[in-house]
Design an enzyme around this catalytic site. Structure first.
Site, PDB file in Angstrom:
ATOM      1  N   LYS A 198     -14.000   3.565  17.901  1.00 46.46           N
ATOM      2  CA  LYS A 198     -13.903   2.818  16.639  1.00 46.46           C
ATOM      3  C   LYS A 198     -14.061   1.329  16.912  1.00 46.46           C
ATOM      4  O   LYS A 198     -13.347   0.768  17.741  1.00 46.46           O
ATOM      5  CB  LYS A 198     -12.531   3.065  15.985  1.00 46.46           C
ATOM      6  CG  LYS A 198     -12.312   4.496  15.525  1.00 46.46           C
ATOM      7  CD  LYS A 198     -12.993   4.806  14.208  1.00 46.46           C
ATOM      8  CE  LYS A 198     -12.242   4.277  13.038  1.00 46.46           C
ATOM      9  NZ  LYS A 198     -11.217   5.156  12.520  1.00 46.46           N
TER      10      LYS A 198
ATOM     11  N   GLU B  48     -23.867   8.933  18.510  1.00 46.10           N
ATOM     12  CA  GLU B  48     -24.285   8.948  17.109  1.00 46.10           C
ATOM     13  C   GLU B  48     -23.452   7.941  16.337  1.00 46.10           C
ATOM     14  O   GLU B  48     -22.297   7.708  16.676  1.00 46.10           O
ATOM     15  CB  GLU B  48     -24.056  10.348  16.502  1.00 46.10           C
ATOM     16  CG  GLU B  48     -24.696  11.467  17.306  1.00 46.10           C
ATOM     17  CD  GLU B  48     -24.154  12.853  16.905  1.00 46.10           C
ATOM     18  OE1 GLU B  48     -23.673  13.012  15.777  1.00 46.10           O
ATOM     19  OE2 GLU B  48     -24.218  13.747  17.753  1.00 46.10           O
TER      20      GLU B  48
ATOM     21  N   CYS C 287      -4.079 -19.561 -24.014  1.00 48.09           N
ATOM     22  CA  CYS C 287      -4.588 -20.004 -22.715  1.00 48.09           C
ATOM     23  C   CYS C 287      -6.061 -19.593 -22.618  1.00 48.09           C
ATOM     24  O   CYS C 287      -6.382 -18.408 -22.763  1.00 48.09           O
ATOM     25  CB  CYS C 287      -3.787 -19.351 -21.593  1.00 48.09           C
ATOM     26  SG  CYS C 287      -4.565 -19.573 -19.987  1.00 48.09           S
TER      27      CYS C 287
ATOM     28  N   SER D 112     -11.258  17.084  13.073  1.00 41.29           N
ATOM     29  CA  SER D 112     -11.472  15.650  13.025  1.00 41.29           C
ATOM     30  C   SER D 112     -11.807  15.189  14.450  1.00 41.29           C
ATOM     31  O   SER D 112     -12.148  16.014  15.297  1.00 41.29           O
ATOM     32  CB  SER D 112     -10.186  15.006  12.504  1.00 41.29           C
ATOM     33  OG  SER D 112     -10.347  13.639  12.451  1.00 41.29           O
ATOM     34  N   LEU D 113     -11.706  13.922  14.739  1.00 42.76           N
ATOM     35  CA  LEU D 113     -12.004  13.435  16.089  1.00 42.76           C
ATOM     36  C   LEU D 113     -10.868  12.552  16.578  1.00 42.76           C
ATOM     37  O   LEU D 113     -10.213  11.876  15.789  1.00 42.76           O
ATOM     38  CB  LEU D 113     -13.287  12.590  16.077  1.00 42.76           C
ATOM     39  CG  LEU D 113     -14.613  13.302  15.812  1.00 42.76           C
ATOM     40  CD1 LEU D 113     -15.717  12.285  15.607  1.00 42.76           C
ATOM     41  CD2 LEU D 113     -14.956  14.238  16.970  1.00 42.76           C
TER      42      LEU D 113
ATOM     43  N   ASP E  64       0.829  -1.204   0.000  1.00 42.54           N
ATOM     44  CA  ASP E  64       0.000   0.000   0.000  1.00 42.54           C
ATOM     45  C   ASP E  64       0.865   1.257   0.000  1.00 42.54           C
ATOM     46  O   ASP E  64       0.571   2.231  -0.680  1.00 42.54           O
ATOM     47  CB  ASP E  64      -0.907   0.021   1.239  1.00 42.54           C
ATOM     48  CG  ASP E  64      -2.040  -0.970   1.091  1.00 42.54           C
ATOM     49  OD1 ASP E  64      -2.878  -1.050   1.986  1.00 42.54           O
ATOM     50  OD2 ASP E  64      -2.082  -1.668   0.053  1.00 42.54           O
ATOM     51  N   ALA E  65       1.953   1.202   0.775  1.00 40.53           N
ATOM     52  CA  ALA E  65       2.800   2.393   0.898  1.00 40.53           C
ATOM     53  C   ALA E  65       3.453   2.727  -0.448  1.00 40.53           C
ATOM     54  O   ALA E  65       3.490   3.891  -0.860  1.00 40.53           O
ATOM     55  CB  ALA E  65       3.874   2.168   1.952  1.00 40.53           C
TER      56      ALA E  65
ATOM     57  N   CYS F 272      -4.444 -23.899 -18.912  1.00 43.48           N
ATOM     58  CA  CYS F 272      -3.957 -24.417 -20.201  1.00 43.48           C
ATOM     59  C   CYS F 272      -2.781 -25.370 -20.051  1.00 43.48           C
ATOM     60  O   CYS F 272      -2.360 -25.998 -21.025  1.00 43.48           O
ATOM     61  CB  CYS F 272      -3.558 -23.273 -21.116  1.00 43.48           C
ATOM     62  SG  CYS F 272      -2.033 -22.449 -20.622  1.00 43.48           S
TER      63      CYS F 272
ATOM     64  N   LYS G  30     -20.992   6.692  13.669  1.00 40.70           N
ATOM     65  CA  LYS G  30     -19.938   7.357  12.905  1.00 40.70           C
ATOM     66  C   LYS G  30     -20.032   6.854  11.471  1.00 40.70           C
ATOM     67  O   LYS G  30     -19.748   5.695  11.182  1.00 40.70           O
ATOM     68  CB  LYS G  30     -18.565   7.042  13.502  1.00 40.70           C
ATOM     69  CG  LYS G  30     -17.453   7.822  12.851  1.00 40.70           C
ATOM     70  CD  LYS G  30     -16.177   7.602  13.637  1.00 40.70           C
ATOM     71  CE  LYS G  30     -14.977   8.302  13.052  1.00 40.70           C
ATOM     72  NZ  LYS G  30     -14.875   8.374  11.633  1.00 40.70           N
TER      73      LYS G  30
ATOM     74  N   ASP H 155     -19.078   6.386   7.705  1.00 39.03           N
ATOM     75  CA  ASP H 155     -17.820   6.371   6.966  1.00 39.03           C
ATOM     76  C   ASP H 155     -18.031   6.969   5.577  1.00 39.03           C
ATOM     77  O   ASP H 155     -18.179   6.269   4.589  1.00 39.03           O
ATOM     78  CB  ASP H 155     -17.296   4.932   6.866  1.00 39.03           C
ATOM     79  CG  ASP H 155     -15.828   4.906   6.493  1.00 39.03           C
ATOM     80  OD1 ASP H 155     -15.164   5.960   6.603  1.00 39.03           O
ATOM     81  OD2 ASP H 155     -15.342   3.835   6.085  1.00 39.03           O
TER      82      ASP H 155
ATOM     83  N   TYR I  18     -24.849  16.449  11.253  1.00 40.61           N
ATOM     84  CA  TYR I  18     -24.695  16.165  12.675  1.00 40.61           C
ATOM     85  C   TYR I  18     -24.167  17.349  13.482  1.00 40.61           C
ATOM     86  O   TYR I  18     -23.850  17.216  14.649  1.00 40.61           O
ATOM     87  CB  TYR I  18     -23.797  14.937  12.901  1.00 40.61           C
ATOM     88  CG  TYR I  18     -22.508  14.931  12.078  1.00 40.61           C
ATOM     89  CD1 TYR I  18     -21.517  15.864  12.293  1.00 40.61           C
ATOM     90  CD2 TYR I  18     -22.314  13.953  11.100  1.00 40.61           C
ATOM     91  CE1 TYR I  18     -20.356  15.848  11.544  1.00 40.61           C
ATOM     92  CE2 TYR I  18     -21.139  13.930  10.349  1.00 40.61           C
ATOM     93  CZ  TYR I  18     -20.177  14.880  10.573  1.00 40.61           C
ATOM     94  OH  TYR I  18     -19.030  14.860   9.828  1.00 40.61           O
TER      95      TYR I  18
ATOM     96  N   CYS J 236       0.037 -23.649 -15.583  1.00 42.94           N
ATOM     97  CA  CYS J 236      -1.198 -22.866 -15.570  1.00 42.94           C
ATOM     98  C   CYS J 236      -2.385 -23.818 -15.430  1.00 42.94           C
ATOM     99  O   CYS J 236      -2.505 -24.770 -16.206  1.00 42.94           O
ATOM    100  CB  CYS J 236      -1.304 -22.070 -16.861  1.00 42.94           C
ATOM    101  SG  CYS J 236      -2.935 -21.352 -17.098  1.00 42.94           S
TER     102      CYS J 236
ATOM    103  N   CYS K 228       1.119 -17.215 -16.380  1.00 42.71           N
ATOM    104  CA  CYS K 228       1.031 -18.156 -17.483  1.00 42.71           C
ATOM    105  C   CYS K 228       1.544 -17.414 -18.716  1.00 42.71           C
ATOM    106  O   CYS K 228       1.005 -16.367 -19.060  1.00 42.71           O
ATOM    107  CB  CYS K 228      -0.427 -18.582 -17.685  1.00 42.71           C
ATOM    108  SG  CYS K 228      -0.693 -19.341 -19.290  1.00 42.71           S
TER     109      CYS K 228
HETATM  110  S1  IVH Z   1     -18.513  15.220  14.648  1.00 36.15           S
HETATM  111  C1  IVH Z   1     -15.946  18.801  15.539  1.00 36.15           C
HETATM  112  N1  IVH Z   1     -20.262  13.306  14.174  1.00 36.15           N
HETATM  113  O1  IVH Z   1     -15.762  11.336  11.395  1.00 36.15           O
HETATM  114  C2  IVH Z   1     -16.926  17.808  15.034  1.00 36.15           C
HETATM  115  N2  IVH Z   1     -18.273  13.363  12.907  1.00 36.15           N
HETATM  116  O2  IVH Z   1     -13.063  10.788  12.341  1.00 36.15           O
HETATM  117  C3  IVH Z   1     -16.284  16.684  14.327  1.00 36.15           C
HETATM  118  N3  IVH Z   1     -18.094  11.602  11.216  1.00 36.15           N
HETATM  119  O3  IVH Z   1     -14.322  14.373  10.379  1.00 36.15           O
HETATM  120  C4  IVH Z   1     -17.202  15.802  13.638  1.00 36.15           C
HETATM  121  N4  IVH Z   1     -20.040  10.654  11.635  1.00 36.15           N
HETATM  122  O4  IVH Z   1     -16.154  13.326   8.916  1.00 36.15           O
HETATM  123  C5  IVH Z   1     -19.065  13.849  13.853  1.00 36.15           C
HETATM  124  N5  IVH Z   1     -21.888  11.694  13.836  1.00 36.15           N
HETATM  125  C6  IVH Z   1     -20.721  12.230  13.521  1.00 36.15           C
HETATM  126  C7  IVH Z   1     -19.901  11.681  12.499  1.00 36.15           C
HETATM  127  C8  IVH Z   1     -18.672  12.283  12.228  1.00 36.15           C
HETATM  128  C9  IVH Z   1     -18.956  10.618  10.887  1.00 36.15           C
HETATM  129  C10 IVH Z   1     -16.792  11.818  10.578  1.00 36.15           C
HETATM  130  C11 IVH Z   1     -16.447  13.256  10.284  1.00 36.15           C
HETATM  131  C12 IVH Z   1     -15.198  13.502  11.063  1.00 36.15           C
HETATM  132  C13 IVH Z   1     -14.626  12.137  11.171  1.00 36.15           C
HETATM  133  C14 IVH Z   1     -13.653  12.027  12.308  1.00 36.15           C
END
Ligand code: IVH
Length: 687
Positions: free
Chosen positions: A330, A131, A448, A97-98, A48-49, A427, A133, A135, A242, A424, A442
């Site tokens: 998570k 809530e 083939c 982000s979180l 992946d890297a 074939c 999360k 994706d 949200y 193979c 192959c």
């Molecule tokens: S709250 C400051 N609520 O998860 C508020 N985020 O890993 C930050 N995400 O960047 C976001 N569901 O894109 C919030 N119910 C939810 C969410 C949520 C998905 C995403 C969001 C955030 C990422 C962080």
């Protein structure tokens, strides 16, 4: 073979710009090739890297040279870079982000830290919203007096991309809010693609021979960042909100009230949220959805826990990237134990032999899993995977299960080590492994049956000669019944032969014959692409056809001459030379010529002398700096051509304000699209 990570400089041909174009082309083909291995074949040859490094290098060059960026570039599919094609939006407040926690101990520490940072903690009401999360990808929406005026992606958190046009196509996004909401309102949420739409989209892509999206998140990202909103509209995205920016101004003092308020205004809110008092209730919510989430039509990877009392948020503040009043729990990737019943080896279009494990069926992330890709021989040896082993399997990118490890404690001694077949399985040809490759192949490209089926499907796909109606099933039948032994045989079948195939009637047989006739007249570049030569996609095929002008000249070209062409690196050159050296391939070409396929290259257009000589342009939408007629005249003055309709021969589409169907066509054909700014830069340089 040359290391693909090392820039292929060093050739004396060409100037710096040429070398950049060449490297970009090479990167494009390499990335496309490895993406196919990864997404379609489940047989990656790069880590992946290493793959990411190639994508990043390509993205960086595209940013510097947007005029050379291709609309179908793999960099547009994923990743967070700001595209030249979209306007930039500076967020009024950073989009954070979180922080993540992975078990209840980490959750407890996070909540304890939160409590410790609140001055009068004992008096506080320790309630949280839980809530799901989602994706997907975060967006911010702006409403003025209740009317949707702008939407942006998160980008790097400070500056995102203006994707208003694309967001407008989301059916679930209200363009006008319910009730009265005077002034400016900013709300944030997550754009997503449902599992059902994702599966349908990948099915369509599979039929068209396009690379598949690995998971709904990538599909949503690729779809939201389409330059043409019509594509976004067609694929269908959804959104859940949200977060309300500056909620207190609206009299909202709790996150639970914010969620209800959003829903009352007609903004979609993911319904499975709850208000929980204390950690025990939060954990109850987390447990409830650990399995339950697989019943939802969208991918969720955790639970977001937010302090309900918004009045405490400002005091808690945020780190550089995440607020201290919320955290993401998570879920671990879904894993399950099962047994390997046997190991098959499948043969891909390029002859790659990929071991695939047949498993005792097991439920994983909501579906029954029976097969897992084992990548290649080295991977099997590294993990010491044996037939009969109990193994831990995981859904890596949501759709592709993989074997994480062997549970060696379950071994009974009756397990049998896997030996890669020396021949193979389709074939019987002796398999070969190049010294610097991880896969066995192959080498019997010409006869083939497994390669022939795949090759035939590709030959007829839109990336090749575009023979409508000749898809996977028909290709399989043709080979299995022995009617087709090489690609040229399809041109010898009569209407009756076609009509005798399963699910074919007289009408579809006639259509197929018409399609085959039409395929003989396609440009040389399409035929070249259809042959499925490694690393030769549409763009390289056009370069080769343009440079040599005839299949016969290309056929005799040396590796050196090939590598001297702008846009053809040493890896591609060696692959092309090897293909035409192979006697079976030369024989195939003779047979294709006898059947009337076009071996003559496209005209090298233009007046011949200007800096844009040989380049053809199509304009769409309105340019702000000049009339379209003036733009066309300037292109012609520089030796280029300007035409009205987009075709596979179009060099470049210039997208002004409000371009529509031509953009879609360009995208479909893989023609590069540039904006006005890039066009002006190109003119300045050319003039
Ligand atoms: S709250 C400051 N609520 O998860 C508020 N985020 O890993 C930050 N995400 O960047 C976001 N569901 O894109 C919030 N119910 C939810 C969410 C949520 C998905 C995403 C969001 C955030 C990422 C962080």
């Amino acid at each position: 073979m040359t290391d693909p990570n090392v820039p292929s400089g060093g050739k004396d041909a060409g100037n710096a710009a040429g070398r950049v174009a060449e490297r970009m082309e090479e990167l494009f083909e390499l990335v496309a090739h490895h993406a196919r291995l990864y997404y379609e074949k489940d047989a990656p040859e790069l880590s992946d890297a290493d793959y990411d490094a190639l994508v990043r290098e390509l993205a960086a060059l595209e940013k510097e040279h947007p005029e050379l960026a291709r609309p179908d570039s793999p960099t547009r599919r994923v990743g967070g870079a700001v595209l030249e094609g979209f306007g930039k939006v500076e967020h009024r407040r950073p989009m954070l982000s979180l922080d993540n926690v992975f078990d209840s101990g980490e959750l407890a520490s996070f909540l304890a830290r939160m409590r410790g940072a609140v001055p009068d903690a004992d008096a506080a009401d320790w309630a949280f919203t839980c809530e799901m999360k989602i994706d997907g990808l975060a967006v911010s929406l702006l409403y003025e007096d209740g009317v949707f005026v702008r939407g942006a992606t998160r980008g790097d958190g400070r500056v995102g991309e203006d994707v208003t046009g694309n967001l407008r196509t989301l059916r679930s996004l209200p363009l006008r809010l319910r009730g009265s909401v005077p002034g400016t309102l900013e709300v944030r949420g997550e754009v997503l693609m449902t599992r059902s739409r994702f599966e349908a989209l990948n099915r369509r892509r599979e039929e068209r021979g396009e690379p598949l999206f690995a998971n709904p998140r990538n599909a949503a990202a690729g779809t939201l960042r389409q330059l043409d909103p019509a594509v976004t509209a067609e694929r269908g995205l959804d959104i859940f909100l949200y977060y309300v920016l500056e909620p207190q101004a609206l009299g909202i003092v709790r996150q639970s009230d914010a969620l209800s308020w959003l829903a009352e205004r007609g903004l979609p809110v993911q319904p499975a949220w709850e208000r929980c008092s204390g950690q025990a209730e939060v954990e109850g919510f987390i447990e409830k959805w650990r399995e339950g989430r697989f019943g939802l039509d969208y991918v969720t990877d955790g639970v977001v826990v937010k302090l309900d009392d918004i009045g405490l948020w400002d005091g808690l503040g945020a780190t550089s990237h995440a607020p201290r009043w919320a955290v993401a729990y998570k879920y671990p990737p879904e894993e399950a134990l099962t047994r390997i019943l046997s190991i098959d080896v499948s043969v891909g279009r390029t002859g790659a032999l990929t071991p695939v494990a047949n498993l005792e069926p097991v439920r994983l992330a909501g579906t029954a899993v029976q097969r897992a890709g084992l990548h290649n021989e080295d991977e099997i040896r590294r993990k010491d995977i044996r037939v009969g082993d109990t193994v831990r399997v995981r859904k890596a990118a949501e759709i592709i299960p993989e074997v994480v490890r062997v549970e060696t404690s379950c071994r009974t001694g009756s397990e049998t080590p896997f030996v890669m077949p020396k021949h193979c399985p389709a074939c019987g040809a002796e398999a070969v492994r190049l010294p610097d490759e991880a896969v066995w192949r192959c080498p019997n490209r010409s006869s083939c049956p497994a390669q022939l089926k795949e090759g035939l499907r590709y030959f007829a796909s839109r990336a090749g000669l575009d023979i409508r109606g000749l898809g996977e099933r028909l290709a399989e039948q043709l080979v299995d019944t022995g009617r087709v032994r090489d690609l040229a045989d399809i041109y010898d079948l009569t209407e009756a032969d076609w009509a005798a195939m399963d699910r074919m009637g007289e009408k579809s047989a006639r259509n197929l014959l018409a399609g085959l006739e039409a395929s003989k007249k396609r440009p040389l570049s399409s035929l070249l692409a259809a042959l499925g030569i490694r690393y030769v996609g549409t763009r390289v095929a056009e370069l080769l056809a343009g440079h040599f002008g005839h299949m016969d000249r290309l056929k005799e070209a040396s590796e050196e001459e090939l590598a001297g062409i702008d846009g053809v690196g040493p890896i591609i050159a060696s692959s092309v030379e090897a293909f035409f050296r192979e006697p079976a391939n030369r024989e195939l070409l003779c047979r294709l010529r006898e059947r009337g396929l076009n071996f003559v290259g496209e005209e090298r257009g233009g007046a011949g002398s200007g800096a844009l000589s040989g380049k053809s342009f199509v304009f769409t939408g309105e340019l702000s700096s000049m009339k379209r007629s003036e733009a066309e005249a300037r292109v012609r003055a520089l030796g280029g051509t300007a035409t009205a309709a987009v075709s596979s021969r179009t060099g470049c589409v210039v997208a002004g304000e409000g371009g529509g169907s031509k953009l879609r066509k360009a995208r479909e054909l893989g023609v590069s699209v540039i904006d006005e700014e890039a066009f002006l830069r190109m003119l300045r340089e050319a003039e």
